[in-house]
Structures are given as C-alpha cells and as structure tokens.
Design a protein around this motif. Structure first.
Motif, PDB file in Angstrom:
ATOM      1  N   PRO A   4       0.822  -1.212   0.000  1.00  0.00           N
ATOM      2  CA  PRO A   4       0.000   0.000   0.000  1.00  0.00           C
ATOM      3  C   PRO A   4       0.855   1.261   0.000  1.00  0.00           C
ATOM      4  O   PRO A   4       1.808   1.388   0.776  1.00  0.00           O
ATOM      5  N   GLU A   5       0.524   2.180  -0.875  1.00  0.00           N
ATOM      6  CA  GLU A   5       1.225   3.455  -0.989  1.00  0.00           C
ATOM      7  C   GLU A   5       0.349   4.551  -0.409  1.00  0.00           C
ATOM      8  O   GLU A   5      -0.805   4.702  -0.802  1.00  0.00           O
ATOM      9  N   GLN A   6       0.902   5.298   0.532  1.00  0.00           N
ATOM     10  CA  GLN A   6       0.150   6.390   1.126  1.00  0.00           C
ATOM     11  C   GLN A   6       0.169   7.595   0.191  1.00  0.00           C
ATOM     12  O   GLN A   6       1.216   7.979  -0.330  1.00  0.00           O
ATOM     13  N   GLN A   7      -1.000   8.181  -0.022  1.00  0.00           N
ATOM     14  CA  GLN A   7      -1.132   9.358  -0.869  1.00  0.00           C
ATOM     15  C   GLN A   7      -2.115  10.318  -0.217  1.00  0.00           C
ATOM     16  O   GLN A   7      -3.131   9.893   0.342  1.00  0.00           O
ATOM     17  N   THR A   8      -1.822  11.600  -0.263  1.00  0.00           N
ATOM     18  CA  THR A   8      -2.712  12.618   0.278  1.00  0.00           C
ATOM     19  C   THR A   8      -3.224  13.478  -0.860  1.00  0.00           C
ATOM     20  O   THR A   8      -2.447  13.976  -1.670  1.00  0.00           O
ATOM     21  N   ILE A   9      -4.550  13.636  -0.930  1.00  0.00           N
ATOM     22  CA  ILE A   9      -5.165  14.422  -1.990  1.00  0.00           C
ATOM     23  C   ILE A   9      -6.001  15.546  -1.382  1.00  0.00           C
ATOM     24  O   ILE A   9      -6.453  15.441  -0.243  1.00  0.00           O
ATOM     25  N   THR A  21      -3.372   0.428  -3.344  1.00  0.00           N
ATOM     26  CA  THR A  21      -2.553  -0.669  -3.840  1.00  0.00           C
ATOM     27  C   THR A  21      -3.358  -1.532  -4.794  1.00  0.00           C
ATOM     28  O   THR A  21      -4.580  -1.407  -4.883  1.00  0.00           O
ATOM     29  N   GLY A  22      -2.646  -2.414  -5.495  1.00  0.00           N
ATOM     30  CA  GLY A  22      -3.295  -3.302  -6.450  1.00  0.00           C
ATOM     31  C   GLY A  22      -3.033  -2.870  -7.880  1.00  0.00           C
ATOM     32  O   GLY A  22      -2.541  -1.768  -8.135  1.00  0.00           O
ATOM     33  N   PRO A  23      -3.332  -3.736  -8.833  1.00  0.00           N
ATOM     34  CA  PRO A  23      -3.081  -3.415 -10.241  1.00  0.00           C
ATOM     35  C   PRO A  23      -3.851  -2.171 -10.679  1.00  0.00           C
ATOM     36  O   PRO A  23      -5.042  -2.029 -10.374  1.00  0.00           O
ATOM     37  N   GLU A  24      -3.183  -1.279 -11.382  1.00  0.00           N
ATOM     38  CA  GLU A  24      -3.800  -0.009 -11.771  1.00  0.00           C
ATOM     39  C   GLU A  24      -5.032  -0.196 -12.644  1.00  0.00           C
ATOM     40  O   GLU A  24      -5.931   0.650 -12.645  1.00  0.00           O
ATOM     41  N   CYS A  25      -5.087  -1.283 -13.372  1.00  0.00           N
ATOM     42  CA  CYS A  25      -6.237  -1.535 -14.247  1.00  0.00           C
ATOM     43  C   CYS A  25      -7.338  -2.323 -13.545  1.00  0.00           C
ATOM     44  O   CYS A  25      -8.369  -2.631 -14.153  1.00  0.00           O
ATOM     45  N   TYR A  54      -8.100  -6.652  -7.713  1.00  0.00           N
ATOM     46  CA  TYR A  54      -8.771  -5.379  -7.465  1.00  0.00           C
ATOM     47  C   TYR A  54      -7.763  -4.283  -7.127  1.00  0.00           C
ATOM     48  O   TYR A  54      -6.685  -4.539  -6.572  1.00  0.00           O
ATOM     49  N   ARG A  55      -8.130  -3.067  -7.450  1.00  0.00           N
ATOM     50  CA  ARG A  55      -7.386  -1.876  -7.065  1.00  0.00           C
ATOM     51  C   ARG A  55      -8.053  -1.325  -5.810  1.00  0.00           C
ATOM     52  O   ARG A  55      -9.248  -0.996  -5.823  1.00  0.00           O
ATOM     53  N   VAL A  56      -7.301  -1.238  -4.707  1.00  0.00           N
ATOM     54  CA  VAL A  56      -7.877  -0.945  -3.396  1.00  0.00           C
ATOM     55  C   VAL A  56      -7.562   0.491  -2.972  1.00  0.00           C
ATOM     56  O   VAL A  56      -6.417   0.942  -3.068  1.00  0.00           O
ATOM     57  N   PHE A  57      -8.595   1.169  -2.472  1.00  0.00           N
ATOM     58  CA  PHE A  57      -8.476   2.533  -1.953  1.00  0.00           C
ATOM     59  C   PHE A  57      -8.992   2.527  -0.519  1.00  0.00           C
ATOM     60  O   PHE A  57     -10.190   2.342  -0.282  1.00  0.00           O
ATOM     61  N   ALA A  58      -8.084   2.715   0.441  1.00  0.00           N
ATOM     62  CA  ALA A  58      -8.447   2.692   1.861  1.00  0.00           C
ATOM     63  C   ALA A  58      -8.154   4.054   2.474  1.00  0.00           C
ATOM     64  O   ALA A  58      -7.022   4.340   2.871  1.00  0.00           O
ATOM     65  N   PRO A  59      -9.145   4.932   2.537  1.00  0.00           N
ATOM     66  CA  PRO A  59      -8.900   6.266   3.094  1.00  0.00           C
ATOM     67  C   PRO A  59      -8.810   6.255   4.607  1.00  0.00           C
ATOM     68  O   PRO A  59      -9.378   5.405   5.281  1.00  0.00           O
ATOM     69  N   GLN A  60      -8.062   7.217   5.115  1.00  0.00           N
ATOM     70  CA  GLN A  60      -8.124   7.578   6.525  1.00  0.00           C
ATOM     71  C   GLN A  60      -9.226   8.628   6.588  1.00  0.00           C
ATOM     72  O   GLN A  60      -9.070   9.731   6.060  1.00  0.00           O
ATOM     73  N   MET A  61     -10.341   8.295   7.175  1.00  0.00           N
ATOM     74  CA  MET A  61     -11.516   9.149   7.094  1.00  0.00           C
ATOM     75  C   MET A  61     -11.283  10.498   7.788  1.00  0.00           C
ATOM     76  O   MET A  61     -10.382  10.657   8.613  1.00  0.00           O
ATOM     77  N   ARG A  62     -12.093  11.475   7.404  1.00  0.00           N
ATOM     78  CA  ARG A  62     -11.994  12.825   7.966  1.00  0.00           C
ATOM     79  C   ARG A  62     -11.925  12.773   9.497  1.00  0.00           C
ATOM     80  O   ARG A  62     -12.729  12.112  10.159  1.00  0.00           O
ATOM     81  N   GLY A  63     -10.935  13.478  10.052  1.00  0.00           N
ATOM     82  CA  GLY A  63     -10.765  13.515  11.501  1.00  0.00           C
ATOM     83  C   GLY A  63      -9.784  12.500  12.038  1.00  0.00           C
ATOM     84  O   GLY A  63      -9.448  12.524  13.225  1.00  0.00           O
TER      85      GLY A  63
END
Length: 314
Positions: A4-9, A21-25, A54-63
């Motif tokens: 898993p790669e941490q990214q902030t948007i 993380t996971g395959p981009e497609c 699957y391509r997985v997106f696991a956010p750290q929720m607001r707060g």
C-alpha cells in the motif's frame, strides 16, 4: 505483491489521506473504516482483494490520522463525509466502484449507495444495518429511552467530556475498545464514564499485534476529538438527509455482522426491517465474532467478500 502506498489528496476542502494498492487496471474497491479505527483495520482484506485483481483505496476518514480534522462539529455531518469519498472518486476518475464499509464507514457506504446509484455498483456493509431515514432524529429517541442510564452515544455528545477520558491514555483507550465490547452494553448510571470499573486486559487480542497497535496509536496521536464529532451530528444528519426519505438501496448488497456484536442488540429492529429497503440483500451472521469483524474473522469475511464481488462485478 503490492505494498500500500500512502497518498494525500486535496478534496472537499480537506486533505484526505489514502492507502492505495493493487493493479492499476483493476476494478476499484473502496474500504471505509469506522470508530475507533483506521485504514489499517482492512489489513486482512487488502492482500486478498489485490490477489484477486482489485485496485484498493483505503482512506483515513476525515478527523483521523493524516487526514484533516476540522474544528467545527458541523464539519463532520454525514453528507460532508460522503462528499469526501465522492470527491475522492472524482479525483481518481472512478465511474463505477465497489463500496465497502464497517461501523461508521458502513453508515457512509449506505448513504453513498443512495447518493450514487450508478457509480456505486456493489455495496458491502459490516456491523451497522440500514432501514431508511428515521421519522425523527435518532438522538431524540436515545435521550427518551436513556434518561436515567448510561448510553455511550449520549456520553459522546458534549464536546470535551469524552475527549477528556479517552485522550488521557490513548493506548489504554484503544486496548479497552478492542477487547471489552461489552462496555457498550453495561448498565450503569447516566453520570458514569465509558470505562468506569473496566479493567485493562493484560494482553492484546489475537488479531492485533504490537505492530498493529502502533499504527492505531499513530492515528489517534492527536486525540479523539475529530472522530467523536461524527457522533455529534445525528440531528443535523437527519435534517440534511430529508431528500433521501423513502429511497431504497437498489444495488446488490452484502451485509455481515458478528453474533456477539453489541450493535446487533442496539439495532435489532433495524436488522429485521433492512430487507424492506434493501431488496437485493444478502446477509450473514458470523459465529463467535464481535464488532471488529474484518479482523476477528478475517478468513470468513474474505471468502464472503470476494465471492460476492466476483458475482457482482463493478
């Protein structure tokens, strides 16, 4: 193998931290955590989903953690929390996703399904059921039913009160949340504190290593104010979701709950009514399982989750 790669948007006026993380497609799957948790609560599901393509997106929720924690209570109402994820899907160009949520993350996931009937193609919720918008704010009902006895949600309402107890020793707080789920069912005076007379266990539960605990500790290093503010919006949530009254969740939906989950006691009526508003519902009760379902019974959750997603491709 994918790490898993941490990214902030920048979305919806905040910084939203995600682990991706996971395959981009691969088909996108969003994993929404609850309280008091973090993206790492999905540590058992992420590798299984990635291995399945699957391509997985696991956010750290607001707060929580590295994500922004605005000061205002109203900054944590339900539609704002949903908008964080909607903006995240926009950011990554997601046209169809599978949405998975646990606890408060399940509440957000249920409402995202209502708000995004085309984009949320498949829905998986854990621990917290859904039976539509209540006829009046749930917090009013709680106050009527618990005038003389302790209720943890009512205890969380007054700003600064629960923070004082939970922030005093963050590690103790997390250990007690992880291991003593019966604390939410205890009968005690309305003036009590959450952990009155609760003894900290000597060891962590089998599903949480010391390394796992460190990630939770990092998440709550600044305290519990932001996460507790989620609980302080019941009335505002009810007011702002009037336009959703009467809508049904029409997506294929998988619901999982543990047989020892205290939410099953609190939400018994909602569980019975859920099929009325979720017509394409598949539901399972996991044996010997409490509230932290995705780590307590990880193998069974993964089997049910992957089987469901593969039958309902996004």
């Amino acid at each position: 193998m994918y790490t898993p790669e941490q990214q902030t948007i920048q979305v919806n006026g905040i910084q939203l931290s995600l682990h991706i993380t996971g395959p981009e497609c691969g088909p996108p799957v969003w994993l929404l955590h609850g309280f008091p948790e973090c993206w790492h609560s999905w540590r058992e599901q992420i590798p299984a989903l990635v291995a399945a393509g699957y391509r997985v997106f696991a956010p750290q929720m607001r707060g929580y953690g590295r994500s922004s924690a605005p000061a205002g209570i109203a900054d944590y109402d339900l539609l704002t929390l949903c908008a964080d994820i909607q903006a995240g899907m926009d950011f990554f160009g997601h046209r169809q996703v599978s949405m998975v949520g646990h606890d408060w993350g399940a509440v957000v996931a249920w409402h995202l399904a209502l708000l995004e009937p085309a984009r949320v193609a498949a829905l998986v919720t854990m621990s917290v059921p859904f039976a539509g918008r209540a006829r009046r704010p749930v917090i009013e009902i709680m106050r009527e039913l618990n005038a003389d006895r302790f209720n943890y949600i009512l205890y969380f309402q007054e700003p600064g009160v629960a923070e004082k107890e939970l922030d005093a020793d963050v590690e103790r707080t997390l250990r007690l949340f992880m291991q003593d789920q019966d604390v939410f069912l205890q009968k005690k005076p309305a003036t009590a504190k959450l952990f009155d007379d609760v003894v900290q266990p000597a060891a962590l539960p089998h599903w949480c290593s010391q390394q796992d605990l460190q990630i939770y500790l990092q998440t709550f290093a600044e305290g519990f104010r932001g996460p507790l503010n989620w609980y302080r919006n019941f009335e505002r949530n009810w007011q702002r979701t009037e336009f959703l009254a009467g809508r049904k969740v029409l997506q294929p939906t998988l619901f999982l709950i543990g047989d020892r989950d205290p939410v099953g006691v609190f939400e018994a009526h909602t569980l019975k009514r859920m099929p009325e508003v979720v017509p394409r519902l598949e539901s399972h009760v996991l044996a010997d399982c409490g509230h932290w379902i995705q780590v307590e019974q990880a193998q069974q959750v993964n089997t049910l989750l992957l089987d469901f997603l593969m039958r309902t491709p996004s």
